[in-house]
Design an enzyme around this catalytic site. Sequence first.
Site, PDB file in Angstrom:
ATOM      1  N   GLY A 177      -3.896   9.578   6.194  1.00  0.00           N
ATOM      2  CA  GLY A 177      -2.750   8.742   6.584  1.00  0.00           C
ATOM      3  C   GLY A 177      -1.585   8.959   5.648  1.00  0.00           C
ATOM      4  N   LEU A 212       1.955   2.906   4.146  1.00  0.00           N
ATOM      5  CA  LEU A 212       1.277   2.569   2.896  1.00  0.00           C
ATOM      6  C   LEU A 212       1.411   3.702   1.873  1.00  0.00           C
ATOM      7  CD1 LEU A 212      -0.568   0.585   1.351  1.00  0.00           C
ATOM      8  CD2 LEU A 212      -2.534   1.748   2.379  1.00  0.00           C
ATOM      9  N   ARG A 263      -2.161  14.969  10.378  1.00  0.00           N
ATOM     10  CA  ARG A 263      -2.392  15.798  11.570  1.00  0.00           C
ATOM     11  C   ARG A 263      -1.218  16.736  11.838  1.00  0.00           C
ATOM     12  NH1 ARG A 263      -2.097  10.958  15.937  1.00  0.00           N
ATOM     13  NH2 ARG A 263      -1.466   9.818  14.087  1.00  0.00           N
ATOM     14  N   LYS A 301      -8.135  -4.134   3.468  1.00  0.00           N
ATOM     15  CA  LYS A 301      -8.429  -5.103   4.501  1.00  0.00           C
ATOM     16  C   LYS A 301      -7.544  -4.809   5.713  1.00  0.00           C
ATOM     17  CE  LYS A 301      -5.254  -8.886   3.553  1.00  0.00           C
ATOM     18  NZ  LYS A 301      -4.607  -8.996   4.859  1.00  0.00           N
ATOM     19  N   HIS A 327      -5.045  -6.176  -1.961  1.00  0.00           N
ATOM     20  CA  HIS A 327      -3.956  -5.921  -2.922  1.00  0.00           C
ATOM     21  C   HIS A 327      -3.559  -7.177  -3.685  1.00  0.00           C
ATOM     22  CE1 HIS A 327      -1.513  -7.462   0.401  1.00  0.00           C
ATOM     23  NE2 HIS A 327      -0.684  -7.840  -0.534  1.00  0.00           N
ATOM     24  N   LYS A 347      -2.601  -8.321  -8.306  1.00  0.00           N
ATOM     25  CA  LYS A 347      -1.490  -9.034  -8.942  1.00  0.00           C
ATOM     26  C   LYS A 347      -1.937  -9.611 -10.284  1.00  0.00           C
ATOM     27  CE  LYS A 347       0.738 -10.263  -4.593  1.00  0.00           C
ATOM     28  NZ  LYS A 347       2.137  -9.814  -4.693  1.00  0.00           N
ATOM     29  N   ASP A 353      -5.788 -12.979   8.347  1.00  0.00           N
ATOM     30  CA  ASP A 353      -4.863 -12.175   7.547  1.00  0.00           C
ATOM     31  C   ASP A 353      -4.779 -12.671   6.110  1.00  0.00           C
ATOM     32  OD1 ASP A 353      -2.889 -10.095   7.296  1.00  0.00           O
ATOM     33  OD2 ASP A 353      -1.341 -11.652   7.278  1.00  0.00           O
ATOM     34  N   HIS A 401      -7.336 -13.269   0.838  1.00  0.00           N
ATOM     35  CA  HIS A 401      -6.648 -13.706  -0.376  1.00  0.00           C
ATOM     36  C   HIS A 401      -7.018 -15.119  -0.832  1.00  0.00           C
ATOM     37  CE1 HIS A 401      -4.526 -10.216   0.777  1.00  0.00           C
ATOM     38  NE2 HIS A 401      -3.562 -10.778   1.473  1.00  0.00           N
ATOM     39  N   LYS A 447       3.716 -18.537   7.988  1.00  0.00           N
ATOM     40  CA  LYS A 447       4.981 -17.815   8.158  1.00  0.00           C
ATOM     41  C   LYS A 447       6.096 -18.823   8.456  1.00  0.00           C
ATOM     42  CE  LYS A 447       3.052 -13.603   8.465  1.00  0.00           C
ATOM     43  NZ  LYS A 447       3.292 -12.576   7.426  1.00  0.00           N
TER      44      LYS A 447
END
Lengths: 453, 453
Positions: A10, A15, A44, A140, A170, A174, A227, A232, A317
């Site tokens: 990728g 990322l 690819r 994740k 991630h 931190k 998510d 987290h 959000k």
Amino acid sequence: MKKLMVTIFGSTGDLSMRKLLPALSRLIVEDQITKEIEIIAVGRRAFSNDDYRDYVQKNKNSDFDINTLKDVLTYYELNIDELSDYKKLKDYIDQKTNEDTVKLFYLAVAPELFPTISKNLGESHLVKKDHFNDRIIFEKPFGHSLDSANEIKKLLWQSFSEKQIYRIDHYLGKAMIQNIIMVRFANRIFEEIWHNRSIKKVQIIVKETDSILSRGAYYDKSGALIDMVQSHLLQMLSLVAMEVPLSYQSEDLKNEKVKVLDQIRFDQNVKLFGQYKGYLEEKDVHNQSKTETFVFLKAYVDTPRFKGVPFYLMTGKKLDVKASYIMIEFEETNEQRKWNLPLSTNKLYIKIDPLDGVSLVLNSKVPNLKDEVEQVELDFCSACRDVGNRVEAYQKLLLDSIEGHKTLFARWDEIEKSWTKIDELKKTNSNLYVYEDYEDLKNKIKREFNEEI
Amino acid sequence: MKKLMVTIFGSTGDLSMRKLLPALSRLIVEDQITKEIEIIAVGRRAFSNDDYRDYVQKNKNSDFDINTLKDVLTYYELNIDELSDYKKLKDYIDQKTNEDTVKLFYLAVAPELFPTISKNLGESHLVKKDHFNDRIIFEKPFGHSLDSANEIKKLLWQSFSEKQIYRIDHYLGKAMIQNIIMVRFANRIFEEIWHNRSIKKVQIIVKETDSILSRGAYYDKSGALIDMVQSHLLQMLSLVAMEVPLSYQSEDLKNEKVKVLDQIRFDQNVKLFGQYKGYLEEKDVHNQSKTETFVFLKAYVDTPRFKGVPFYLMTGKKLDVKASYIMIEFEETNEQRKWNLPLSTNKLYIKIDPLDGVSLVLNSKVPNLKDEVEQVELDFCSACRDVGNRVEAYQKLLLDSIEGHKTLFARWDEIEKSWTKIDELKKTNSNLYVYEDYEDLKNKIKREFNEEI
């Protein structure tokens, strides 16, 4: 230091552009890792090395200098469905490495591709099972339920042993998340009062002001619970609530974290799932979607240390501010009650975003003529120092995976326990509340559960 | 509010000019006390009211406005040796007051005059014994030994009961000294660890950079031990070490403070008396004076709560910085030892001078790639707020004496116990070390006692 071979699947993705290549660049420039490193960017597209470097130059949105990777970065064309391509890649890598070389395979791809890639990595012997220098790293989501997570695990375990698998959350990279352990165990004033006789409640908060932005396709299938909470927030909770680990070593820490995850009990009567008004009009979102963009939960950890202490988890959000922190609230003193002093409490904040640091709210005498008490905040802003030289989470996580430190990566049983709890919670899913803004949610929670957030 | 009559003996002196009149002025301007107040400035000089106001205007070195006292301030000529003068003053005051009026008699004079004035105040019935509206206020020194303090006490007790006596230790008027009680008892995180299993050591420090200035005549007869330790430092120590008082009321607090003073045990092997080089040349100092300008002491408080915890007391002139604070150092955690973390400790600072406030030194993870721990300071600077509107110690102390709050005034048994300890200490007086500067003292203490200051 051992020779290092980093293979990125990728390599033209977001990322890689935003995080992985900049982090590797910094590790090299800052001399944190061996000079004997080679990075293979797998993709690819029929790119030459120059084409790829041009592509990176154009698409990176970070200030790193692609030239720092000039001598170590090679583009490698591969069809991820073709086992023969993997075998060729193996021959290529074998020429440049030996048994002692640390080989990282970073799956910076959509999770749907994990099964194919991991199967081919195993069958081609690019990654040899139980060979701990061969490591596979991915991000994740680790599934979307216990069952699906189990399936992925089974697939992975066919080709690799658990010790070779580095699951990146991630958030754990931190600095302040890692600091939870230090705050608890390297400070006598906290170590000694870290229990349910002194702690009144815990809040674990990740508030965002953004909408889901362009992530509709992913987000609508997961939602805030998967998510954010499964990963987290439960990780933060387990760091706050765990017993003293036998040592600071990864396995000992994880043993304690897993015990906590096992003991979490959600209060089924106090939970709110919300969806922001306008969510259904977002790009790539189903027009009758029931996906939640906000979660408020109350949980207990039924260990002797924390029994009875409510843990409030909240994330969402389009809220009032971007802020991510853990708040530990302590009990009042006996004297506050007996002497009719204000019942304001001590609060420890471990601040993660936007400015990380630690602060402590204490009671102090008002410096006036009366015997009045006021709350004062003692603050240490970690982020306020050495601006411009902050360690990015990915830099830390990559370094740890290179050095084989697994503390910040999720072990399978952590994933398993957290999915078990999330699945239980989902079984009794509540109605979805469409919210205007944070104020609206606050009032709703006050009204419905008599809880302050 | 009751009517108020404040009579100041020594009204042309330094204390009146610099502290008392400005403090009274602020109390009036800020509406903290009754408007029905009269201030009688007693002096031997033949001043008219206008003369006195001119004198104040010329001699005050504070920014207060004498006009704020214009309507309430009267000068009264009196020979302090003449009982008949007191009787006349009584007639004068009687005309203006009744049984309900609070009458304060402030002895802003040299301690040698206390006996005469208090005797005459009693014999003239200006102050009626056991009449708690009649109050006598004076400053330390409260004697220069237990015997002399006892003599003063006997004299005072002939004319007044203990409840009428307000002994001012202006240090106790400082906001942060009063804050010790709040920090300890209104903060769960401290309340719970305030004992010898968690506290490693305590430092009580009052460092000055000044020499004795023009105070040679007074200072040479007292020295640092009497001038600072017997009063201020032992008061601070007793607030730090006392048990939980039954209530926040004055008598309950004092009961606990006295118990601590009784349990102090000085380490006779760790003490240093110093005199700064050049002291003998100061004005009004005896040229072979053995008076100490620096004291370093190690003490223990033999209560179950504090047994074994060393208390270091240090005060002196001509040191490196002007700084007055209490430092509570806590033990390391078990994990710091077991996990080979740095053994840096938590420290709570209650800062009194020059900037008052509270700060806390904690261990935190260095926000870098390694698992390193660093010390960070969480700070709350009380003095950094509302500059220009600070409450002066005298303002607080005068208000409390007007309102009959005795918490910040020394009760006789506190004086008695502290003199007992100081006398014991003096019996085994050590040699006097003549010091160059603070560095010199530090090295000496390190060399001789292996203690760090």
